[in-house]
Each structure stands twice: as C-alpha cells, then as structure tokens.
Design an enzyme around this catalytic site. Structure first.
Site: not given
Ligand code: PA5
Length: 451
Positions: A307, A286, A421
């Site tokens: 893995h 951010e 938002k």
C-alpha cells in the site's frame, strides 16, 4: 522439514543454460572459501562457528542470561551495526516485534547506542527510572562512538543507583578477547566479559556471544539455534547449485545483477521479520557494496508495503528483483467469523484463516509482480523456531560469501564504514585527528560560503 528455494517463478527471466554457465564460477567461489585463499580470508571464523564455538563460553552465556533474568526488569543492549542487529532480529523473529509488551517472565529489552539521537537516549533513561536494570555493552573495536556514549551514560546511571560494586554485577561486556578500550575498561572495573572472535566480522557475529547473550536473556533456546546452524553448515557445503540452495540463491542474484537487476527487495509477510530484513540488509550491503559494484539490498513487509511501495514495484523503474521469505506455519492464527448482517461484505471469508488470506496476498503479488517484470524468488521456511532461525542465518551468511566472490569483491571488509567513522572522529575533535579536522572544517566553510 527445512528451507527450500523455490525458483519456478523465474522461468521467464533465467534460462537453464544460464544456471549451467555460472556453475563453474560458483565452484571456484566455493573453493576459494574452503581453501581460505580468497580475499578477506582472515575473517572466515563464521564458516565453522556452529560446530567450532567456545563451549565453555557458551555455558557461561547461559549462566549470565539466567543471572540477568533474575536480577532486572530492563535489559539494555548497547551496540550498533553487527554488534546489535543480529540479536534484535533473532529476538523479534522468535518472540514478536512487540516483545516488550508481551506477558513474560523475562526482562523487557531495549536497544541503545545504535543512533546519536539524544531524545531516544533520554527516553530510555526515563523508562529505566524505578526499574532494575542490567546492561550488555557490545563492541568489537570498543571505540565506536554511538555505543561508547550510551555506555558512559548507562554506566553512570547504574553506579549511581547500585554503587560501583552493585553496578559491576549488572554490567556485561562483549568485545575483543584481549585488546581495545572496552576490554581494558571491563578488566579494570571487573565486569564479566564475552568474546567477539578475531576471525568473525560484526555482520557475521550473531552466533557468537554478540548475539547469543541477549538472545538467551529473552528466553530463547540457544542450543536449538546452534543445532539449526550446525545442520545448515553441513547441508550448504556442496558446490553443486542443484543440491545447494544457498549457492543457487547466490548464483541467481548474480545472474540477475548481470541483467541490470541492481536492487534486491527482501520481502516478508510477517512484521516479526522486519529486523531480520535489517540484519540481512547489513549482511549483504556491507559485504557486497564496494568497488562501485553490488546489489542494493532493500526490504519490504507485505501486505503493509504493497500500500506504499506496491505501485513502484509493479510499474516503476525495472531494476529490482524480489526474494520472499515465506513461512509455512504461523505461531498463532485467527479464523474469520460470520456476521448475519454482513455489513462489511466479508462473509465470503467466513471460516477462513488469516494465514490463508495472507498466503493469497502472496500468490496474488507474485503473479502481479512477475507480470510487471520483477523476477521472483521464494525462500520457503517451515516455522518460527530456533532451529529454523539457525538455518536461515547460516543460509544467508554462506550465500553472501559466495555471492560476494562471484561479484569479485572482498565480502569481509568494510572500508567505506571506516571512512565516515574517521571523518566524524576528526570533526568531534578526537585527539590524533587534528590535521584531518582542519581540512574538513575548511571544506565545510567553503561549501557554506557557496550556498
Ligand atoms: O559489521 C561491522 O563490522 C560493523 O557493522 C560493526 O559491527 C559496527 O560498526 C560496530 O562496530 P564495533 O563492534 O567495533 O563497535
């Protein structure tokens, strides 16, 4: 002993002259931060927070934490992003990623409001059945949709169970000092409140009440945590990268970025660091990802991810570097035993500690990935204590600010988060977003008609 940045593995990727060349830029970034003349300078409260915090509130946090410990089986922390990650990361780092399953005299801690998953929320409601519950609603703005919905649900649940007066004793809000929906609601209902300081952004707020209240509820020593951060505040204040590892880390990141290493993988060899990885990803992602620039922060836990991601890291696209956070002392250890029949062929490890095997996995991986062209940085940490955690938090925060300035971005805003938002508010039909809603719905309809 404290943190140490090991840069020896980088010799084939960065020359001494490159450190010298970037020093003047680091000094300039340091001066911008000190003089508060850089972009985002309204949000520098975190720089001196370890020495300059509200002592009265700090004591009140400890009292509230005791009250919560004594009155509930389950403590729900409601928040998202910077209002959630730091607390959870610190609790898992200090206690365990299996904190809720440990034998303990502190409440189980669950997290809500960090997604919009209805099944996650209803599972939590079910877990609370028949249990005593307290909640901490954390939101600086007080309007973020995810935590607001969860808060409404848990407030109703508590009021139904304990009545309005009883619920009041179990609800704690952390928000703006004076303004915002949550502050007004808390004042109206008489909930105890704690403050997110104006000049501290969400991702830098773990050492404020945002992180400290849940951390203290988990039985973690917040005085020791602040002591570690306080010493770090003094330690990481020298512009010289040869004596300031936080600045050297910021410098290295930028040197590598300019060589097209656009992804950084934060690696740990302990599952209890997984949420610290998440906290770090938000901090750097951010802060730096803007203006079409930035190093993409990624993470892995080894040997688990060797893995799954190991193949890519060894031989895939060469765009990454790794920073391993390595711990010297473990909290517990196992010694591998002897099997007279040696059916599993493991007797060559008899008498060896698990921590030693883990260390060998690290040594092997660093060599292999260096050979594969992935620059390796190692942050050596002494132990899993509050003091060390305080230093780690401050180390990364300071490095992030300097790294952001080296990248020529404002490390303290997040305009991209606001964009989503607003669009979501519009699509949800929030009053005030009517015009934008029409535009977005037309865009969606057009896209669907073209499918
Ligand atoms: O770092 C940030 O600013 C964000 O991650 C916020 O913490 C997050 O969006 C939650 O915001 P608020 O605390 O206002 O609910």
């Amino acid at each position: 002993m404290s943190l140490k940045l090991e840069t020896g593995y980088l010799k084939s990727f960065i020359g001494e002259d490159e450190y010298e060349a970037i020093q003047s830029q680091v000094t300039c970034a340091h001066e911008l931060l000190k003089s508060k003349k850089g972009p985002g300078s309204d949000f520098l409260g975190w720089v001196t927070l370890p020495t300059d915090y509200d002592k009265e509130e700090f004591e009140r946090i400890k009292v509230a934490a005791k009250k919560i410990q004594n009155s509930c089986d389950i403590f729900i922390v409601i928040g998202i992003g910077g209002s959630y990650l730091g607390a959870r990361a610190a609790i898992e780092f200090m206690k365990s990623d299996k904190y809720n399953d440990l034998r303990k005299d502190t409440p189980a801690i669950y997290y809500a409001g960090n997604s919009l998953s209805s099944s996650h929320l209803s599972e939590l409601v079910e877990i609370c059945e028949g249990k005593d519950v307290c909640i901490n609603m954390i939101s600086k703005s007080g309007t973020t949709t995810e935590p607001a919905i969860a808060f409404r649900i848990f407030r109703e649940l508590l009021e139904k169970k304990y009545g309005k007066e009883g619920a009041k004793e179990r609800i704690f809000c952390t928000t703006d000092r004076a303004k915002g929906t949550l502050k007004h609601l808390a004042d109206k209902e008489g909930y105890e409140t704690f403050v997110v300081p104006d000049d501290v952004g969400g991702r830098f707020s773990v050492l404020t009440a945002v992180g400290l209240l849940p951390i203290a509820v988990a039985g973690i020593d917040i005085d020791a945590l602040m002591a570690g951060a306080r010493d770090a505040q003094h330690k990481y204040d020298d512009p010289d990268i040869e004596s300031n590892d936080a600045y050297k880390y910021a410098a290295i990141r930028n040197i590598l970025y300019r060589k097209d290493k656009t992804v950084e993988v934060l690696v740990s060899y302990s599952p209890r660091f997984v949420l610290m990885n998440e906290w770090w990803k938000q901090l750097f992602g951010e802060s730096e990802g803007k203006n079409n620039r930035g190093i993409y922060p990624s993470s892995a836990v080894f040997s688990t991810d060797l893995h799954s991601l190991g193949q890519f890291m060894q031989e895939g696209t060469r765009m990454m570097f790794e920073t391993t956070v390595l711990f010297d002392k473990r909290t517990r250890d196992f010694t591998i035993g002897f099997d007279p029949e040696n059916v599993d062929g493991l007797n060559f490890l008899e008498g060896k500690k698990m921590s030693w095997v883990n260390k060998m996995a690290f040594e092997a991986t660093v060599l292999a990935h260096t050979e594969g062209g992935v620059p390796q940085l190692v942050l050596e940490c002494p132990d899993f204590t509050e003091y060390t955690l305080g230093e780690i938090i401050y180390f990364f925060e300071k490095a992030c600010a300097i790294s952001g300035y080296l990248l020529a971005v404002n490390p303290f805003n997040q305009p991209g988060v606001e964009n989503y938002k607003k669009k979501m508010f519009a699509l949800l039909g929030k009053p005030g977003y009517e015009a934008e809603r029409e535009v977005l719905e037309a865009q969606i309809a057009k896209a669907q008609s073209e499918l």
